[in-house]
Design an enzyme around this catalytic site. Sequence first.
Site, short mmCIF file in Angstrom:
data_model
loop_
_atom_site.label_atom_id
_atom_site.label_comp_id
_atom_site.label_asym_id
_atom_site.label_seq_id
_atom_site.Cartn_x
_atom_site.Cartn_y
_atom_site.Cartn_z
N ASP A 60 -49.92 25.59 27.42
CA ASP A 60 -51.16 25.46 26.47
C ASP A 60 -52.38 25.42 27.23
O ASP A 60 -53.33 26.04 26.68
CB ASP A 60 -51.04 24.56 25.40
CG ASP A 60 -50.03 24.78 24.11
OD1 ASP A 60 -49.52 26.12 24.33
OD2 ASP A 60 -49.74 23.85 23.36
N GLY A 61 -52.37 24.69 28.35
CA GLY A 61 -53.67 24.45 29.35
C GLY A 61 -54.03 25.89 29.68
O GLY A 61 -55.40 25.92 29.63
N LYS A 145 -63.46 0.51 28.18
CA LYS A 145 -64.70 0.06 28.27
C LYS A 145 -65.27 0.72 26.89
O LYS A 145 -65.34 1.78 26.83
CB LYS A 145 -65.69 0.34 29.70
CG LYS A 145 -64.97 -0.29 30.64
CD LYS A 145 -66.04 -0.04 31.87
CE LYS A 145 -65.43 -0.92 33.11
NZ LYS A 145 -66.22 -0.90 34.35
N ARG A 162 -69.07 2.27 17.96
CA ARG A 162 -68.87 1.33 19.11
C ARG A 162 -67.02 1.66 19.30
O ARG A 162 -66.25 1.12 18.53
CB ARG A 162 -68.92 -0.16 18.86
CG ARG A 162 -70.37 -0.76 18.55
CD ARG A 162 -71.24 -0.29 19.55
NE ARG A 162 -72.75 -0.63 19.33
CZ ARG A 162 -73.68 0.21 18.66
NH1 ARG A 162 -73.42 1.33 18.55
NH2 ARG A 162 -74.83 -0.24 18.70
N ASP A 164 -64.00 3.18 22.69
CA ASP A 164 -63.87 3.84 23.92
C ASP A 164 -64.20 5.15 24.06
O ASP A 164 -64.34 5.56 25.09
CB ASP A 164 -62.35 3.48 24.14
CG ASP A 164 -61.61 2.12 24.20
OD1 ASP A 164 -62.39 1.29 24.21
OD2 ASP A 164 -60.57 2.12 24.52
N GLN A 235 -60.63 19.66 30.71
CA GLN A 235 -60.54 20.44 31.77
C GLN A 235 -61.68 20.50 32.37
O GLN A 235 -61.91 20.56 33.74
CB GLN A 235 -60.05 21.93 31.65
CG GLN A 235 -58.19 21.98 31.07
CD GLN A 235 -58.22 23.44 30.78
OE1 GLN A 235 -58.96 24.17 30.84
NE2 GLN A 235 -56.86 23.59 30.69
#
Length: 281
Positions: A60-61, A145, A162, A164, A235
């Site tokens: 798939d990539g 973070k 807010r 990740d 990617q």
Amino acid sequence: MGLRILLIVNLHKANASRLMHDIQSILETKGHSIYLCPFEGKPEIFPNGGYDIAFTLGGDGTVLYASRCLAPLSIPIFPINIGTLGFIAAVHPEQWEQVFDQWLNGTVSVSKRLMLAVELWREGDLLDTRYCLNDAVISASGIAKIIRLDVRTGSADLGPFRADGLIIATPTGSTAYSVAAGGPILDPELEAIIINPICPFTLSNRPMVIPAHEQVIVEVEREQRSNVLLTVDGQEVIQLKEGDKIIMQRASFLASIIASDRKVFYKVLRTKLNWSGGPDA
């Protein structure tokens, strides 16, 4: 009259080189002109020229990469799967010749997939435009973070997030990073956009699905505790700055993927999610 055919080949996959040369030999025997684009790791050079069709040899990539390059040129993609079981690359290496003949005869399906245009604006200037078939992800560069993003659509203010990070996904991308982050699975030929926060600080921030004609506008708020990244289809990575604005909207073109229709999608979905549908379900 022969076709101009591009072969995009991920050489990291087992038997990719051998299959590439086998396909080249067979197609050239049939009078087609073949252009090779093999790569290892990240593709660096894309061959110039007009092509009638592009084969991808990989998973798939490889299809994601090819779609970003070829969909703007209206070149259909013939995805031969030599990776693991995928949602997009659906043509088995042993069946490619049969499926290709069906495409030539107009008897195989061509799935039209929504893509997103991703614009990066900085201080009022358009710096970059990328395209994605799966998703665009805005996230912290560090681990776990929280970043602060202001999110709105073309018609509504969704307020501060807010989290990740934030995933903006197409229906094709609904089975990728987004579903792992708790997002919904969409039919791949729907025209819709998913807005999916990653580990939101406020539990009421849930995934949303909006019409494909809407824009999604995300602004990186000031005074972040971490660097912020924009990742396209997993990617391409772009470093963002405080105050940057990312505008995502449906692209003016669709990706045309051969033999990867809704029937194939649901078959793979049942396999990956172990849907038995029987008394032992």
